[in-house]
Write a protein that holds these residues in place. Structure first.
Motif, short mmCIF file in Angstrom:
data_model
loop_
_atom_site.label_atom_id
_atom_site.label_comp_id
_atom_site.label_asym_id
_atom_site.label_seq_id
_atom_site.Cartn_x
_atom_site.Cartn_y
_atom_site.Cartn_z
N VAL A 42 -11.04 -60.68 -1.21
CA VAL A 42 -11.30 -60.01 -2.49
C VAL A 42 -12.80 -59.89 -2.76
O VAL A 42 -13.28 -58.82 -3.15
CB VAL A 42 -10.58 -60.74 -3.65
CG1 VAL A 42 -11.06 -60.25 -5.00
CG2 VAL A 42 -9.07 -60.55 -3.53
N VAL A 43 -13.54 -60.97 -2.55
CA VAL A 43 -15.00 -60.91 -2.77
C VAL A 43 -15.63 -59.93 -1.77
O VAL A 43 -16.46 -59.09 -2.14
CB VAL A 43 -15.64 -62.31 -2.66
CG1 VAL A 43 -17.16 -62.22 -2.64
CG2 VAL A 43 -15.18 -63.19 -3.82
N SER A 44 -15.20 -60.02 -0.52
CA SER A 44 -15.73 -59.11 0.50
C SER A 44 -15.38 -57.66 0.17
O SER A 44 -16.22 -56.76 0.31
CB SER A 44 -15.17 -59.47 1.88
OG SER A 44 -15.57 -60.77 2.25
N ALA A 45 -14.16 -57.42 -0.26
CA ALA A 45 -13.73 -56.05 -0.60
C ALA A 45 -14.51 -55.51 -1.80
O ALA A 45 -14.87 -54.33 -1.83
CB ALA A 45 -12.23 -56.02 -0.88
N THR A 46 -14.77 -56.37 -2.78
CA THR A 46 -15.54 -55.94 -3.95
C THR A 46 -16.96 -55.54 -3.54
O THR A 46 -17.44 -54.46 -3.91
CB THR A 46 -15.58 -57.06 -5.01
OG1 THR A 46 -14.23 -57.37 -5.39
CG2 THR A 46 -16.37 -56.63 -6.23
N LEU A 47 -17.62 -56.40 -2.77
CA LEU A 47 -18.96 -56.08 -2.30
C LEU A 47 -18.93 -54.85 -1.39
O LEU A 47 -19.80 -53.98 -1.47
CB LEU A 47 -19.57 -57.27 -1.56
CG LEU A 47 -19.90 -58.49 -2.41
CD1 LEU A 47 -20.30 -59.67 -1.52
CD2 LEU A 47 -20.99 -58.17 -3.41
N ALA A 48 -17.92 -54.78 -0.53
CA ALA A 48 -17.82 -53.65 0.40
C ALA A 48 -17.54 -52.34 -0.33
O ALA A 48 -18.02 -51.29 0.08
CB ALA A 48 -16.73 -53.93 1.44
N THR A 49 -16.77 -52.40 -1.42
CA THR A 49 -16.49 -51.18 -2.18
C THR A 49 -17.77 -50.62 -2.78
O THR A 49 -18.02 -49.41 -2.70
CB THR A 49 -15.46 -51.46 -3.29
OG1 THR A 49 -14.24 -51.88 -2.68
CG2 THR A 49 -15.19 -50.22 -4.13
N LEU A 88 -23.24 -54.36 5.89
CA LEU A 88 -22.33 -55.27 5.19
C LEU A 88 -22.40 -56.69 5.74
O LEU A 88 -22.29 -57.66 5.00
CB LEU A 88 -20.91 -54.72 5.28
CG LEU A 88 -19.87 -55.36 4.37
CD1 LEU A 88 -20.30 -55.27 2.90
CD2 LEU A 88 -18.53 -54.69 4.57
N LEU A 89 -22.64 -56.82 7.03
CA LEU A 89 -22.78 -58.12 7.67
C LEU A 89 -23.89 -58.93 7.00
O LEU A 89 -23.72 -60.12 6.71
CB LEU A 89 -23.09 -57.93 9.16
CG LEU A 89 -23.23 -59.18 10.01
CD1 LEU A 89 -21.86 -59.66 10.45
CD2 LEU A 89 -24.08 -58.89 11.23
N VAL A 90 -25.00 -58.30 6.73
CA VAL A 90 -26.14 -58.97 6.10
C VAL A 90 -25.78 -59.48 4.70
O VAL A 90 -26.22 -60.54 4.28
CB VAL A 90 -27.35 -58.00 6.03
CG1 VAL A 90 -28.48 -58.57 5.19
CG2 VAL A 90 -27.84 -57.69 7.44
N VAL A 91 -24.95 -58.74 4.00
CA VAL A 91 -24.56 -59.11 2.64
C VAL A 91 -23.52 -60.23 2.63
O VAL A 91 -23.59 -61.15 1.81
CB VAL A 91 -24.03 -57.87 1.88
CG1 VAL A 91 -23.46 -58.24 0.54
CG2 VAL A 91 -25.11 -56.82 1.74
N LEU A 92 -22.55 -60.16 3.53
CA LEU A 92 -21.40 -61.07 3.47
C LEU A 92 -21.62 -62.43 4.12
O LEU A 92 -21.01 -63.42 3.71
CB LEU A 92 -20.18 -60.40 4.11
CG LEU A 92 -19.61 -59.21 3.36
CD1 LEU A 92 -18.40 -58.66 4.10
CD2 LEU A 92 -19.24 -59.58 1.94
N MET A 93 -22.46 -62.52 5.13
CA MET A 93 -22.61 -63.76 5.88
C MET A 93 -22.98 -64.96 4.99
O MET A 93 -22.35 -66.02 5.10
CB MET A 93 -23.62 -63.58 7.00
CG MET A 93 -23.52 -64.64 8.06
SD MET A 93 -24.54 -64.28 9.49
CE MET A 93 -26.17 -64.43 8.80
N PRO A 94 -23.96 -64.86 4.10
CA PRO A 94 -24.28 -66.02 3.25
C PRO A 94 -23.11 -66.44 2.35
O PRO A 94 -22.89 -67.64 2.14
CB PRO A 94 -25.46 -65.54 2.41
CG PRO A 94 -26.04 -64.40 3.18
CD PRO A 94 -24.89 -63.77 3.91
N PHE A 95 -22.35 -65.46 1.84
CA PHE A 95 -21.18 -65.80 1.01
C PHE A 95 -20.16 -66.59 1.82
O PHE A 95 -19.62 -67.60 1.34
CB PHE A 95 -20.55 -64.54 0.41
CG PHE A 95 -19.16 -64.81 -0.11
CD1 PHE A 95 -18.98 -65.53 -1.28
CD2 PHE A 95 -18.04 -64.40 0.60
CE1 PHE A 95 -17.70 -65.82 -1.74
CE2 PHE A 95 -16.76 -64.68 0.15
CZ PHE A 95 -16.60 -65.40 -1.03
#
Length: 149
Positions: A42-49, A88-95
């Protein structure tokens, strides 16, 4: 070019279908609970959207400026999917590292596996979306002799 409404439909449908696929597959593949994979999803999908909308507007403007059309051939679609996932990889990895309490390396490996899934999924989804919701300009260009996708 696509309208704002069409871009929103594209981004939301992409993420909802992707979430329905990645949650059970990711829980099984990474040995996580459905709950943890669901939160990650859900968090990944929100950021990805959000990223999807911004990225696709920028990509289409750049493509239009470079080639005079938003029509995408197979290699443009590959570039489109790979560049999207790298950003997206750069954004999601720390989360992922923070939420799952794993190392950045483990988060990178997990994120890379998810990105690989989504690159393949993005290619298939976008090809299908363009078939279901084609733009009139593509038909006109195809009739004028330009190569279609």
């Amino acid at each position: 070019m696509r309208t704002v409404r069409d871009r929103i439909r594209h981004a939301v449908s992409f993420e909802l279908i992707g979430l329905a696929l990645i949650t059970p597959l990711g829980a099984w593949g990474f040995g996580l609970s459905l709950h943890d994979m669901g939160i990650v999803g859900v968090v990944s999908a929100t950021l990805a959207t959000l990223w999807n909308y911004v990225y696709n507007v920028a990509f289409d403007h750049a493509l239009l400026r470079a080639s005079g059309t938003t029509l995408k051939g197979p290699w443009t679609r590959v570039l489109h999917a790979v560049a999207f996932e790298l950003g997206l990889l750069v954004v999601l990895m720390p989360f992922l590292a923070w939420y799952l309490q794993i190392s950045l390396w483990d988060a990178f490996v997990m994120d890379a596996a998810i990105a690989l899934f989504y690159m393949l999924y993005a290619w298939v989804f976008n090809w299908g979306y363009d078939r279901v919701f084609p733009l009139a300009e593509w038909q006109e260009q195809a009739q004028a002799g330009h190569h279609s996708t």
